[in-house]
Design a protein around this motif. Structure first.
Motif, short mmCIF file in Angstrom:
data_model
loop_
_atom_site.label_atom_id
_atom_site.label_comp_id
_atom_site.label_asym_id
_atom_site.label_seq_id
_atom_site.Cartn_x
_atom_site.Cartn_y
_atom_site.Cartn_z
N TYR A 37 -50.36 -31.64 72.00
CA TYR A 37 -50.11 -31.56 73.53
C TYR A 37 -51.55 -30.95 73.57
O TYR A 37 -51.88 -31.06 75.14
CB TYR A 37 -49.15 -30.91 73.47
CG TYR A 37 -47.25 -31.16 73.15
CD1 TYR A 37 -47.51 -33.34 73.83
CD2 TYR A 37 -46.64 -31.02 72.31
CE1 TYR A 37 -46.08 -32.99 73.78
CE2 TYR A 37 -45.86 -31.61 72.19
CZ TYR A 37 -45.00 -32.66 72.50
OH TYR A 37 -44.34 -33.22 72.56
N LYS A 38 -52.68 -30.20 73.33
CA LYS A 38 -54.01 -29.61 73.62
C LYS A 38 -54.46 -30.98 74.26
O LYS A 38 -55.47 -30.92 75.01
CB LYS A 38 -54.52 -28.71 73.38
CG LYS A 38 -55.59 -28.21 73.32
CD LYS A 38 -55.84 -27.21 72.46
CE LYS A 38 -57.81 -26.35 72.77
NZ LYS A 38 -57.90 -26.76 74.33
N ALA A 39 -54.83 -31.60 73.35
CA ALA A 39 -55.49 -32.86 73.36
C ALA A 39 -54.85 -33.62 74.78
O ALA A 39 -55.51 -34.70 75.60
CB ALA A 39 -55.67 -33.82 72.04
N MET A 40 -53.80 -33.77 74.14
CA MET A 40 -53.23 -34.56 75.97
C MET A 40 -53.54 -33.81 76.93
O MET A 40 -52.88 -34.39 78.15
CB MET A 40 -52.14 -35.32 75.39
CG MET A 40 -51.61 -35.80 74.61
SD MET A 40 -50.09 -36.09 73.78
CE MET A 40 -48.70 -36.21 74.70
N ASP B 252 -51.32 -30.89 78.10
CA ASP B 252 -49.64 -31.07 78.25
C ASP B 252 -49.84 -29.32 78.55
O ASP B 252 -49.52 -28.54 77.12
CB ASP B 252 -48.97 -31.59 77.62
CG ASP B 252 -47.77 -31.36 78.18
OD1 ASP B 252 -47.54 -30.10 78.80
OD2 ASP B 252 -46.64 -32.43 78.54
N GLN B 253 -50.27 -28.48 78.80
CA GLN B 253 -50.05 -27.29 78.55
C GLN B 253 -48.69 -27.16 78.18
O GLN B 253 -48.46 -25.56 77.92
CB GLN B 253 -50.53 -26.35 79.87
CG GLN B 253 -52.30 -26.29 79.36
CD GLN B 253 -53.02 -25.54 80.74
OE1 GLN B 253 -52.35 -24.66 81.52
NE2 GLN B 253 -54.58 -25.84 81.28
N ALA B 254 -48.00 -27.27 78.63
CA ALA B 254 -47.10 -25.89 78.93
C ALA B 254 -46.11 -26.76 77.40
O ALA B 254 -45.21 -26.32 76.77
CB ALA B 254 -45.11 -26.92 80.04
N LYS B 255 -46.39 -28.05 76.72
CA LYS B 255 -46.04 -28.32 75.69
C LYS B 255 -47.01 -27.76 74.32
O LYS B 255 -46.02 -27.35 73.62
CB LYS B 255 -45.37 -30.26 75.93
CG LYS B 255 -44.46 -30.59 76.15
CD LYS B 255 -43.85 -32.06 75.97
CE LYS B 255 -43.07 -32.40 77.28
NZ LYS B 255 -43.12 -34.04 76.67
N THR B 256 -48.45 -27.68 74.83
CA THR B 256 -48.67 -26.74 74.24
C THR B 256 -48.36 -25.58 73.37
O THR B 256 -47.67 -24.80 72.63
CB THR B 256 -49.80 -26.97 74.33
OG1 THR B 256 -50.61 -28.09 74.12
CG2 THR B 256 -50.88 -25.87 73.32
N ARG B 257 -47.72 -24.64 74.57
CA ARG B 257 -47.08 -23.37 74.73
C ARG B 257 -45.45 -23.29 73.91
O ARG B 257 -46.05 -23.05 72.89
CB ARG B 257 -47.11 -22.91 75.83
CG ARG B 257 -48.27 -22.24 76.24
CD ARG B 257 -48.14 -21.74 77.62
NE ARG B 257 -47.56 -20.34 77.90
CZ ARG B 257 -47.37 -19.68 77.16
NH1 ARG B 257 -48.89 -18.76 76.00
NH2 ARG B 257 -47.05 -17.75 76.34
N GLN B 258 -44.70 -24.43 74.19
CA GLN B 258 -43.45 -24.72 73.32
C GLN B 258 -43.82 -24.73 72.21
O GLN B 258 -43.32 -24.05 71.45
CB GLN B 258 -43.52 -25.91 74.25
CG GLN B 258 -41.59 -26.06 73.51
CD GLN B 258 -40.56 -26.99 74.39
OE1 GLN B 258 -41.58 -28.32 74.56
NE2 GLN B 258 -39.81 -27.33 74.82
#
Length: 180
Positions: A89-92, A94-100
């Protein structure tokens, strides 16, 4: 090869072969094995993690996410797949999904680390998750304690270093990667 010679319909055997081929950089052959494995046993944890690893290795993060998510759903104690989701998710972007994913990794790995305090892999993922979630002091404290318990665990040290590098704590990360 032996398992497949006995029964070519074993999804997990195709997945195991795909892992070896992926490690050897033989991605086209690995993809054929993964496709066979998924066709034969799409509900297998091993098949889904092998598929995810292949796609991750090829930097096909969106494809990897699909299979890491499936693997995480199939085995609720698996903290490695949800940890890899943080990276995808970080590579994509997407900060919200990275945190999730960090929260999910923390919950799963902390549970194992509490039951098995000497499990360096679980402790490593706890620290990485804390770093992603911005809990720097807690991450540092846990890393220090873990280093006292298991200073020779290179996998754990690598995971710690990744977490601290993520925070820009490069000196800490480099110290962790230094000689044991």
């Amino acid at each position: 090869e032996r398992a497949l010679s006995l029964d070519e319909n074993l999804g997990e055997a195709h997945a195991a072969k795909a892992r070896v081929l992926t490690s050897d950089g033989r991605y086209d052959e690995a993809l054929a094995e993964i496709e066979a494995a998924l066709r034969l046993d799409s509900e297998s944890f091993e098949v889904n993690t092998a598929a995810a690893r292949l796609y991750f290795t090829q930097r096909r993060h969106a494809d990897a996410v699909k299979y890491y998510e499936k693997a995480a759903a199939l085995m609720e104690t698996d903290f490695s797949s949800v940890s890899m989701l943080m990276t995808c998710y970080k590579a994509m972007g997407d900060q919200a999904k990275t945190r999730q994913s960090a929260q999910r990794t923390l919950a799963r790995s902390e549970k194992i680390a509490t039951q098995e305090p000497d499990n360096g892999l679980a402790v490593g993922y706890v620290v990485v998750s804390l770093c992603v979630l911005g809990e720097v002091e807690r991450a540092k404290d846990l890393a220090k304690r873990a280093m006292v318990l298991d200073p020779d665990n290179l996998n754990m040290r690598y995971n710690f270093a990744c977490g601290f590098a993520e925070l820009g704590e490069f000196d800490v990360a480099l110290d962790l990667l230094g000689p044991v």
